[in-house]
Scaffold this motif. Structure first.
Motif, PDB file in Angstrom:
ATOM      1  N   ALA A 103      12.236   7.765  -5.055  1.00  0.00           N
ATOM      2  CA  ALA A 103      10.838   7.685  -4.609  1.00  0.00           C
ATOM      3  C   ALA A 103      10.246   6.324  -4.939  1.00  0.00           C
ATOM      4  N   GLN A 104      10.629   5.746  -6.074  1.00  0.00           N
ATOM      5  CA  GLN A 104      10.100   4.444  -6.466  1.00  0.00           C
ATOM      6  C   GLN A 104      10.528   3.373  -5.468  1.00  0.00           C
ATOM      7  N   ARG A 105      11.772   3.401  -5.036  1.00  0.00           N
ATOM      8  CA  ARG A 105      12.237   2.429  -4.037  1.00  0.00           C
ATOM      9  C   ARG A 105      11.579   2.694  -2.684  1.00  0.00           C
ATOM     10  N   ALA A 106      11.443   3.965  -2.334  1.00  0.00           N
ATOM     11  CA  ALA A 106      10.795   4.308  -1.061  1.00  0.00           C
ATOM     12  C   ALA A 106       9.340   3.852  -1.055  1.00  0.00           C
ATOM     13  N   TRP A 107       8.677   3.959  -2.200  1.00  0.00           N
ATOM     14  CA  TRP A 107       7.282   3.543  -2.319  1.00  0.00           C
ATOM     15  C   TRP A 107       7.133   2.046  -2.037  1.00  0.00           C
ATOM     16  N   VAL A 108       7.988   1.244  -2.639  1.00  0.00           N
ATOM     17  CA  VAL A 108       7.947  -0.206  -2.423  1.00  0.00           C
ATOM     18  C   VAL A 108       8.257  -0.536  -0.970  1.00  0.00           C
ATOM     19  N   THR A 109       9.185   0.205  -0.373  1.00  0.00           N
ATOM     20  CA  THR A 109       9.513  -0.013   1.041  1.00  0.00           C
ATOM     21  C   THR A 109       8.324   0.303   1.930  1.00  0.00           C
ATOM     22  N   TRP A 110       7.635   1.403   1.650  1.00  0.00           N
ATOM     23  CA  TRP A 110       6.499   1.799   2.498  1.00  0.00           C
ATOM     24  C   TRP A 110       5.360   0.794   2.393  1.00  0.00           C
ATOM     25  N   VAL A 111       5.006   0.396   1.185  1.00  0.00           N
ATOM     26  CA  VAL A 111       3.921  -0.574   1.021  1.00  0.00           C
ATOM     27  C   VAL A 111       4.325  -1.920   1.604  1.00  0.00           C
ATOM     28  N   GLY A 112       5.532  -2.385   1.259  1.00  0.00           N
ATOM     29  CA  GLY A 112       6.021  -3.645   1.800  1.00  0.00           C
ATOM     30  C   GLY A 112       5.307  -4.856   1.236  1.00  0.00           C
ATOM     31  N   ARG A 113       5.575  -6.000   1.842  1.00  0.00           N
ATOM     32  CA  ARG A 113       4.933  -7.249   1.435  1.00  0.00           C
ATOM     33  C   ARG A 113       4.559  -8.043   2.682  1.00  0.00           C
ATOM     34  N   GLY A 114       3.694  -9.022   2.494  1.00  0.00           N
ATOM     35  CA  GLY A 114       3.334  -9.896   3.603  1.00  0.00           C
ATOM     36  C   GLY A 114       2.712  -9.136   4.757  1.00  0.00           C
ATOM     37  N   ARG A 115       3.286  -9.296   5.924  1.00  0.00           N
ATOM     38  CA  ARG A 115       2.725  -8.673   7.118  1.00  0.00           C
ATOM     39  C   ARG A 115       2.725  -7.154   7.000  1.00  0.00           C
ATOM     40  N   ARG A 116       3.768  -6.591   6.394  1.00  0.00           N
ATOM     41  CA  ARG A 116       3.854  -5.135   6.276  1.00  0.00           C
ATOM     42  C   ARG A 116       2.722  -4.583   5.421  1.00  0.00           C
ATOM     43  N   SER A 117       2.445  -5.171   4.264  1.00  0.00           N
ATOM     44  CA  SER A 117       1.377  -4.666   3.400  1.00  0.00           C
ATOM     45  C   SER A 117       0.019  -4.826   4.080  1.00  0.00           C
ATOM     46  N   GLN A 118      -0.130  -5.881   4.883  1.00  0.00           N
ATOM     47  CA  GLN A 118      -1.382  -6.062   5.610  1.00  0.00           C
ATOM     48  C   GLN A 118      -1.545  -4.983   6.677  1.00  0.00           C
ATOM     49  N   GLU A 119      -0.445  -4.590   7.299  1.00  0.00           N
ATOM     50  CA  GLU A 119      -0.497  -3.513   8.293  1.00  0.00           C
ATOM     51  C   GLU A 119      -0.907  -2.197   7.637  1.00  0.00           C
ATOM     52  N   VAL A 120      -0.356  -1.918   6.455  1.00  0.00           N
ATOM     53  CA  VAL A 120      -0.723  -0.700   5.731  1.00  0.00           C
ATOM     54  C   VAL A 120      -2.211  -0.710   5.415  1.00  0.00           C
ATOM     55  N   ALA A 121      -2.712  -1.869   4.956  1.00  0.00           N
ATOM     56  CA  ALA A 121      -4.129  -1.976   4.617  1.00  0.00           C
ATOM     57  C   ALA A 121      -5.005  -1.803   5.857  1.00  0.00           C
ATOM     58  N   ARG A 122      -4.608  -2.418   6.963  1.00  0.00           N
ATOM     59  CA  ARG A 122      -5.419  -2.331   8.188  1.00  0.00           C
ATOM     60  C   ARG A 122      -5.409  -0.905   8.755  1.00  0.00           C
ATOM     61  N   GLU A 123      -4.244  -0.250   8.722  1.00  0.00           N
ATOM     62  CA  GLU A 123      -4.171   1.136   9.189  1.00  0.00           C
ATOM     63  C   GLU A 123      -5.096   2.026   8.360  1.00  0.00           C
ATOM     64  N   GLY A 124      -5.121   1.791   7.036  1.00  0.00           N
ATOM     65  CA  GLY A 124      -6.004   2.560   6.177  1.00  0.00           C
ATOM     66  C   GLY A 124      -7.471   2.307   6.489  1.00  0.00           C
ATOM     67  N   ALA A 125      -7.805   1.033   6.782  1.00  0.00           N
ATOM     68  CA  ALA A 125      -9.188   0.681   7.114  1.00  0.00           C
ATOM     69  C   ALA A 125      -9.620   1.340   8.419  1.00  0.00           C
ATOM     70  N   LEU A 126      -8.756   1.312   9.415  1.00  0.00           N
ATOM     71  CA  LEU A 126      -9.083   1.928  10.707  1.00  0.00           C
ATOM     72  C   LEU A 126      -9.213   3.444  10.582  1.00  0.00           C
ATOM     73  N   GLY A 127      -8.331   4.050   9.779  1.00  0.00           N
ATOM     74  CA  GLY A 127      -8.415   5.496   9.579  1.00  0.00           C
ATOM     75  C   GLY A 127      -9.700   5.892   8.875  1.00  0.00           C
ATOM     76  N   LEU A 128     -10.102   5.097   7.879  1.00  0.00           N
ATOM     77  CA  LEU A 128     -11.342   5.382   7.159  1.00  0.00           C
ATOM     78  C   LEU A 128     -12.544   5.187   8.071  1.00  0.00           C
ATOM     79  N   LEU A 129     -12.498   4.150   8.903  1.00  0.00           N
ATOM     80  CA  LEU A 129     -13.594   3.908   9.847  1.00  0.00           C
ATOM     81  C   LEU A 129     -13.749   5.082  10.805  1.00  0.00           C
ATOM     82  N   GLU A 130     -12.629   5.598  11.282  1.00  0.00           N
ATOM     83  CA  GLU A 130     -12.679   6.745  12.197  1.00  0.00           C
ATOM     84  C   GLU A 130     -13.297   7.961  11.517  1.00  0.00           C
ATOM     85  N   GLN A 131     -13.040   8.090  10.220  1.00  0.00           N
ATOM     86  CA  GLN A 131     -13.512   9.254   9.481  1.00  0.00           C
ATOM     87  C   GLN A 131     -15.000   9.176   9.152  1.00  0.00           C
ATOM     88  N   VAL A 132     -15.512   7.975   8.813  1.00  0.00           N
ATOM     89  CA  VAL A 132     -16.882   7.880   8.297  1.00  0.00           C
ATOM     90  C   VAL A 132     -17.845   7.132   9.216  1.00  0.00           C
TER      91      VAL A 132
END
Length: 297
Positions: A103-132
């Motif tokens: 799970a620890q390795r999978a966690w680092v893979t999911w979050v990622g770095r660089g462009r990938r981590s920015q995508e995770v952050a942006r997806e979270g922002a868009l999801g929160l915007l849709e919710q509130v």
């Protein structure tokens, strides 16, 4: 058709490749299995020793079945990193299937770095915007909200000034001036027992920021993940006990409290763990610093 039921016991890496081919995935190779192990999609095999030399290491029957599930889910995602939510969800909800080291390795893979981590952050922002977000929120306010939260989600530190800007951005999308300025009303989403206000949304964003920053710094170890999992399970037990009443009070937001499908549990595992990890870290930091703690300027 080769299915989960076709697997009866542990097997070597050659057996995993044969499983994939039998299930209709001829592109799976030994090299790809090793790559998936490194990313945490699969666990490391168990070494076997004998009196002279050694036998090939074995993967458990559970991991062989996980491979088939991953191959099926791979058809539904664009990036391999998104597959990491499958073992994360299994580790988060069911004991005995995925070990914490995986799970620890999978966690680092999911979050990622660089462009990938920015995508995770942006997806979270868009999801929160849709919710509130309010339906009368301006495009400018929406764009600002997504930009600020994406920056914070990608590791930018939350300063006193930054928190004030975040608070303003959240208020602009939740309580647009055209609706709320003259009335003086405060918007609260959801049931009275657990309303989502501007302040609670800001707290949520800060939690995501802390969790992502700690992960990008390489400071989320197995023990920390285990504590986050325990906190998540405890909070979910409380939530499930109250879900019926929350849904009854939620009105038009009642759909937020319905029972998630198995697919949704897989798709949301990363974000759920991110939030709980952040809340745990904030609570621990606040407790260690005492009442005089403050956000840096």
């Amino acid at each position: 058709m080769y299915t989960w039921e076709s697997i009866s016991g542990p097997g070597t890496i050659d057996d995993l490749v044969a499983d994939a081919h039998a299930a209709g995935y001829p592109d799976m190779t030994v090299r790809r299995i090793h790559d998936w192990i490194a990313k945490g999609l699969l666990d490391q095999p168990r070494l076997r020793t004998r009196r002279r030399g050694s036998d090939k290491a074995e993967h458990s029957a559970t991991q062989r079945r996980l491979l088939l599930l991953l191959l099926d889910k791979r058809q539904q995602v664009q990036q391999l990193s998104a597959l990491a939510q499958v073992p994360l969800a299994m580790w988060l909800w069911w004991d005995g299937y995925v070990p914490t080291r995986q799970a620890q390795r999978a966690w680092v893979t999911w979050v990622g770095r660089g462009r990938r981590s920015q995508e995770v952050a942006r997806e979270g922002a868009l999801g929160l915007l849709e919710q509130v977000g309010h339906q009368l929120t301006t495009p400018t306010a929406r764009a600002r909200f997504v930009r600020i939260i994406t920056e914070l989600g990608n590791g930018k530190a939350v300063t006193v000034r930054g928190r004030a800007e975040l608070l303003d951005a959240v208020r602009d999308v939740m309580e647009p001036d055209t609706v709320f300025a003259a009335s003086g009303l405060v918007r609260a989403l959801g049931p009275a027992q657990a309303p989502m206000t501007v302040e609670t949304v800001v707290d949520r964003v800060e939690a995501l920021n802390v969790a992502l920053s700690r992960t990008l710094d390489g400071k989320v170890d197995a023990a920390l993940l285990e504590r986050a999992k325990a906190a998540h399970r405890a909070s979910m037990a409380d939530y499930l006990a109250q879900r019926g009443g929350l849904a009854a009070e939620a009105g038009q937001l009642a759909d937020l409290f319905r029972e998630p499908s198995l697919q949704e549990q897989f798709d949301e595992a990363g974000r759920q763990l991110l939030f709980v990890l952040g809340m745990h870290l904030i609570h621990r930091r606040t407790r260690a610093q005492g009442p005089s703690s403050a956000i840096p300027v």
